[in-house]
Each structure stands twice: as structure tokens, then as C-alpha cells.
Design a protein around this motif. Structure first.
Motif, mmCIF file in Angstrom:
data_model
loop_
_atom_site.group_PDB
_atom_site.id
_atom_site.type_symbol
_atom_site.label_atom_id
_atom_site.label_comp_id
_atom_site.label_asym_id
_atom_site.label_seq_id
_atom_site.Cartn_x
_atom_site.Cartn_y
_atom_site.Cartn_z
ATOM 1 N N MET A 148 20.228 -28.049 -6.988
ATOM 2 C CA MET A 148 20.001 -29.109 -7.980
ATOM 3 C C MET A 148 19.308 -28.450 -9.181
ATOM 4 N N ARG A 149 19.940 -28.606 -10.367
ATOM 5 C CA ARG A 149 19.384 -27.993 -11.584
ATOM 6 C C ARG A 149 18.911 -29.087 -12.519
ATOM 7 N N PHE A 150 17.725 -28.923 -13.041
ATOM 8 C CA PHE A 150 17.219 -29.898 -14.009
ATOM 9 C C PHE A 150 16.095 -29.262 -14.796
ATOM 10 N N SER A 151 15.714 -29.934 -15.837
ATOM 11 C CA SER A 151 14.625 -29.414 -16.657
ATOM 12 C C SER A 151 13.429 -30.346 -16.495
ATOM 13 N N LEU A 152 12.404 -29.843 -15.828
ATOM 14 C CA LEU A 152 11.193 -30.639 -15.640
ATOM 15 C C LEU A 152 10.542 -30.843 -17.003
ATOM 16 N N GLN A 153 10.230 -32.085 -17.282
ATOM 17 C CA GLN A 153 9.682 -32.414 -18.607
ATOM 18 C C GLN A 153 8.160 -32.484 -18.566
ATOM 19 N N ALA A 154 7.536 -32.205 -19.713
ATOM 20 C CA ALA A 154 6.095 -32.425 -19.821
ATOM 21 C C ALA A 154 5.839 -33.890 -19.448
ATOM 22 N N THR A 155 4.752 -34.149 -18.751
ATOM 23 C CA THR A 155 4.354 -35.453 -18.153
ATOM 24 C C THR A 155 4.960 -35.685 -16.771
ATOM 25 N N GLU A 156 5.807 -34.766 -16.302
ATOM 26 C CA GLU A 156 6.351 -34.938 -14.947
ATOM 27 C C GLU A 156 5.683 -33.949 -13.987
ATOM 28 N N CYS A 157 5.565 -34.389 -12.745
ATOM 29 C CA CYS A 157 5.026 -33.516 -11.692
ATOM 30 C C CYS A 157 6.001 -33.590 -10.527
ATOM 31 N N VAL A 158 6.634 -32.462 -10.219
ATOM 32 C CA VAL A 158 7.553 -32.475 -9.080
ATOM 33 C C VAL A 158 6.734 -32.175 -7.825
ATOM 34 N N THR A 159 6.930 -32.999 -6.811
ATOM 35 C CA THR A 159 6.176 -32.865 -5.561
ATOM 36 C C THR A 159 7.196 -32.613 -4.457
ATOM 37 N N PHE A 160 6.917 -31.671 -3.578
ATOM 38 C CA PHE A 160 7.935 -31.341 -2.569
ATOM 39 C C PHE A 160 7.344 -30.652 -1.349
ATOM 40 N N ASP A 161 8.113 -30.716 -0.274
ATOM 41 C CA ASP A 161 7.740 -30.096 0.997
ATOM 42 C C ASP A 161 8.005 -28.594 0.885
ATOM 43 N N ASN A 162 6.926 -27.831 0.815
ATOM 44 C CA ASN A 162 7.065 -26.383 0.605
ATOM 45 C C ASN A 162 7.631 -25.660 1.820
ATOM 46 N N HIS A 163 7.696 -26.339 2.961
ATOM 47 C CA HIS A 163 8.314 -25.724 4.139
ATOM 48 C C HIS A 163 9.776 -26.128 4.277
ATOM 49 N N ARG A 164 10.271 -26.903 3.340
ATOM 50 C CA ARG A 164 11.656 -27.371 3.468
ATOM 51 C C ARG A 164 12.472 -27.110 2.210
ATOM 52 N N ILE A 165 11.872 -27.360 1.059
ATOM 53 C CA ILE A 165 12.598 -27.296 -0.204
ATOM 54 C C ILE A 165 12.397 -25.908 -0.820
ATOM 55 N N VAL A 166 13.492 -25.220 -1.124
ATOM 56 C CA VAL A 166 13.358 -23.943 -1.822
ATOM 57 C C VAL A 166 13.453 -24.241 -3.319
ATOM 58 N N HIS A 167 12.674 -23.492 -4.084
ATOM 59 C CA HIS A 167 12.656 -23.745 -5.522
ATOM 60 C C HIS A 167 12.656 -22.420 -6.277
ATOM 61 N N GLY A 168 13.105 -22.486 -7.508
ATOM 62 C CA GLY A 168 13.136 -21.308 -8.365
ATOM 63 C C GLY A 168 13.387 -21.766 -9.781
ATOM 64 N N ARG A 169 13.667 -20.826 -10.649
ATOM 65 C CA ARG A 169 13.996 -21.217 -12.026
ATOM 66 C C ARG A 169 14.845 -20.137 -12.650
ATOM 67 N N PRO A 193 0.908 -23.407 2.746
ATOM 68 C CA PRO A 193 0.662 -24.818 2.437
ATOM 69 C C PRO A 193 1.949 -25.643 2.523
ATOM 70 N N GLY A 194 1.799 -26.913 2.927
ATOM 71 C CA GLY A 194 2.960 -27.733 3.264
ATOM 72 C C GLY A 194 3.551 -28.525 2.121
ATOM 73 N N ILE A 195 2.715 -29.052 1.229
ATOM 74 C CA ILE A 195 3.216 -29.891 0.155
ATOM 75 C C ILE A 195 2.792 -29.286 -1.177
ATOM 76 N N GLN A 196 3.758 -29.139 -2.070
ATOM 77 C CA GLN A 196 3.463 -28.515 -3.357
ATOM 78 C C GLN A 196 3.593 -29.538 -4.494
ATOM 79 N N PHE A 197 2.727 -29.384 -5.489
ATOM 80 C CA PHE A 197 2.734 -30.227 -6.685
ATOM 81 C C PHE A 197 2.843 -29.297 -7.884
ATOM 82 N N LEU A 198 3.838 -29.507 -8.733
ATOM 83 C CA LEU A 198 3.985 -28.695 -9.948
ATOM 84 C C LEU A 198 3.992 -29.640 -11.152
#
Ligand SMILES: [Fe+2]
Length: 376
Positions: A319-340, A207-212
Motif C-alpha cells: 500500500m503506497r500513500f503519502s502521510l500528510q502533516a497532522t496525520e499519525c499512522v499507528t500500526f502493529d510493529n510485529h505484523r505490518i512491514v513499513h518503508g518509504r 516494541p509491539g505498536i508503533q506511532f509515526l
């Protein structure tokens, strides 16, 4: 017929040449002309209704003329006249792709990007096309954006996804919940650190676009890590062009196996677009299968692969940050690598709900918002 000059049009066996409005000469094939007569398209459905497969003979003009800045063609054996504006012909004279308003230059970003990440408010997204445009443009150009003020409901995530396009299920289903599971099927469902990755490369078309959507985050640790894979790949291209070439040309296997499924696919770690620019990356150490290429290939491939994987983790990019409740990070899953980072599961609650749509949906909706297409 060798060639025949009528008006300012030169007729050949397979096509005709004429002068465009700017005086430059251009050739057009008869099949192409007949197929793309403006009357071939229905204005209501906006679809092609003419079917060239039903033509009995190869198309040939019986008469041609240029009048009122249009080429006019009568067709042999047909009671049909086609009229092509010279401006329309000029757009197709040199085999260049139709201009695409969603084909925007990507802007690479680095570890300091967090304050500049595009933010849009969920309620505004639902009512404002301008906000939706701004959001989608950030996804196309920077690959990441944060939706704020999300309601604490399951529907809010689906509703957000539908602003871009249809929800795209994966083998996890139409959405997934990220919190600690008793019997995890995925590393994400534990409290351990999660290395930088793109999601579900084991699927033939990930899938191309991810919503968390972050619904709760009160744990100690668990910082979100995001990096722009294209920024890293572009730098690798400068530093080690041969490593870059190997990663852009070699397909390697990914897998995801559990009860009832055995997903497998081959992907290139670096993805290039039609301009030869880096458009994305595919990387996942927890879904990388045992590489099954000839062993000698690994003499050069593995050093390139490891070099790239190490670069992705450099402080410069992450880029390090703490996603807060009420936020939804949206990103290109074929471009942006993510982890925690790892977190302490007993220190509080951490709950993210995720879903996807595809890049094509994003581009299609964006084009619809910013351009007129061919039929308006
Ligand atoms: Fe993920």
C-alpha cells in the motif's frame, strides 16, 4: 481413598467428578479447587490473596455436596468452606483458555487498502471511549489505523500513545525523530529508500505498536510503503508450506551496534499465535546480522527467506500513500512491514516523530473497554 460417591459427586484421591448443569461429567483437581475458591480473591484489589504455597498438606475435602447449582466443599484440617457455582466450574472443565475479547480474527489486507484504513480524529480519541475502541479494534484486526487532526506538538504523539498504554522506550529513547541527519545512526535518518521492515528486531522484545506522527511533508518522493506481513505469510503458507515452516520455526539473528551499545536478538521471521495462525513477522534487512546457523541449513533456509522477502515487495501487497502533516499512522510493529521510497532532501521538509507501546498494553486497554473482566 479409592473413590467415594457423595450426593452426585465422586471423590477420588486427587480430585472429584460431578455432573455439570448440562449433565456432562467433569473432573476437578483438589489443588485447583482449593486455590480457586471464590474467597481466594480480594474484591477491592481484584488480586488473589490466598497463597497455596502456605498450605501445610495437600488439599482434601472433608465434606462435599451440590446445592443451589453450586458445589460446596469443606476442607480437611481447615475451618473453611468453598462454594463454586456450577457455571464457573463449567468454564474450566476442559482446559480451554479463558475467552479473550481481544483475540479477534485478523483480516488480511492488500495494496488497495488505503481508502479503507480506519481513521480516527485525535481530539475525538481523547474524549470518546467509542472512538478509542474503534481505533484499537482496527489495530487488532487490520494492524493499521491513521489518527488525523494531530496538533503540531511533541506532546500530541505521547498523548496518542498513552491512549493505548505506557510509552515503550527503545535504544533510541522514548521517541525518535525521522529526518535527514548529518551523521546518521540509522538508514531512516537519511533520504535514501528504506526497505520494508519491522522496527528494532535487534531488541530481545521489539516494541509491539508503533506511532509515526508526520509533522511536515513537503518533499518530492518519499511515499510511505506499508504491507500486511500476515497476508503475505498466509499466502506463502499456501504456495510453499515447507518454506513457511522454516521461516516460522528457525530463529535468525538481528543486531544494532553503535557507540555504547551492542543489541542482539534471535527472532523467527514468521510468528504464529496460540491457534497456529500467523500473528506477525519480523524482518529488517538493515538489522539482520550475519546468519550464524549451520551452513547446510542455508541450502533450504535462504531460498525460503528470499522468496518471502520478494513476496513482501510484490505490488499486490504494498500500500503506497503519502502521510500528510497532522496525520499519525499507528500500526502493529510485529505484523505490518513499513518503508518509504527515496526522497529529495533539498525539495522541502520531511519530519516524522515516532514512539511505541506494546501489544500487551493494547490488548489490556481494549479488554478494559469492551468487557467486564471477572470482578465487575
Ligand atoms: Fe521503521
Amino acid at each position: 481413598m479409592d473413590s467415594l460417591q457423595i450426593d452426585s459427586v465422586m471423590l477420588e484421591d486427587t480430585g472429584l467428578s460431578l455432573q455439570l448443569a448440562d449433565g456432562s461429567p467433569a473432573y476437578f483437581n483438589y489443588y485447583w479447587l482449593r486455590d480457586n475458591c471464590p474467597s481466594s480473591f480480594d474484591r477491592e484489589t481484584r488480586e488473589r490473596t490466598f497463597d497455596i504455597f502456605h498450605s501445610r498438606n495437600a488439599p482434601k475435602p472433608s465434606a462435599v455436596k451440590v446445592e443451589e447449582r453450586s458445589l460446596v466443599v469443606d476442607w480437611e484440617g481447615e475451618d473453611h468452606q468453598s462454594r463454586y457455582p456450577l457455571d464457573m466450574l463449567a468454564s474450566y472443565a476442559y482446559g480451554e483458555r479463558r475467552p479473550d475479547p481481544s483475540d479477534l480474527p485478523r483480516k488480511p489486507w492488500y495494496s488497495d487498502h488505503y481508502p479503507d484504513v480506519c481513521r480516527v480524529s485525535h481530539p475525538l480519541l481523547l474524549e470518546s471511549n467509542e472512538e478509542r475502541r474503534r481505533w484499537m479494534e482496527a489495530l487488532l484486526v487490520e494492524g493499521v489505523a491513521i489518527v488525523t487532526d494531530m496538533p503540531d506538538t511533541d506532546e500530541a504523539l505521547t498523548q496518542t500513545g498513552l491512549q493505548i498504554g505506557q510509552i515503550r522506550p527503545t535504544f533510541f529513547g522514548p521517541y525518535f525523530d525521522v529526518r535527514t541527519h548529518i551523521k546518521p545512526t540509522n538508514l531512516a535518518f537519511t533520504s535514501k529508500a528504506l526497505e520494508l521492515h519491522t522496527d528494532v528486531p535487534a531488541e530481545e522484545y521489539a516494541p509491539g505498536i508503533q506511532f509515526l506522527h508526520c509533522r511536515a511533508n513537503s518533499v518530492a518522493g518519499g511515499l510511505n510503503l506499508f504491507a500486511d506481513g500476515t497476508a503475505v505469510a498466509n499466502d506463502l503458507r499456501e504456495i510453499d508450506p515447507e518454506a513457511f515452516r522454516l521461516l516460522a520455526e528457525t530463529e535468525v539473528p538481528f543486531y544494532k551496534e553503535h557507540d555504547g551499545y551492542d543489541m542482539r536478538s534471535y527472532q523467527r521471521v514468521i510468528e504464529l499465535d496460540q491457534h497456529g495462525e500467523v500473528s506477525g513477522v519480523t524482518i529488517s534487512q538493515h538489522m539482520a546480522d550475519i546468519f550464524d546457523l549451520p551452513q547446510r541449513t542455508f541450502d533450504t533456509y535462504y531460498p525460503a527467506f528470499v522468496c518471502f522477502g520478494k513476496m513482501l515487495q510484490e505490488e499486490k501487497y504494498v500500500m503506497r500513500f503519502s502521510l500528510q502533516a497532522t496525520e499519525c499512522v499507528t500500526f502493529d510493529n510485529h505484523r505490518i512491514v513499513h518503508g518509504r521510497e527515496a526522497y529529495s532532501a533539498t525539495s522541502g521538509e520531511r519530519y516524522l516523530r515516532g514512539t511505541y507501546t506494546d501489544r500487551g498494553e493494547l490488548r489490556g486497554t481494549y479488554r478494559g473497554l469492551v468487557s467486564e473482566g471477572r470482578f465487575k
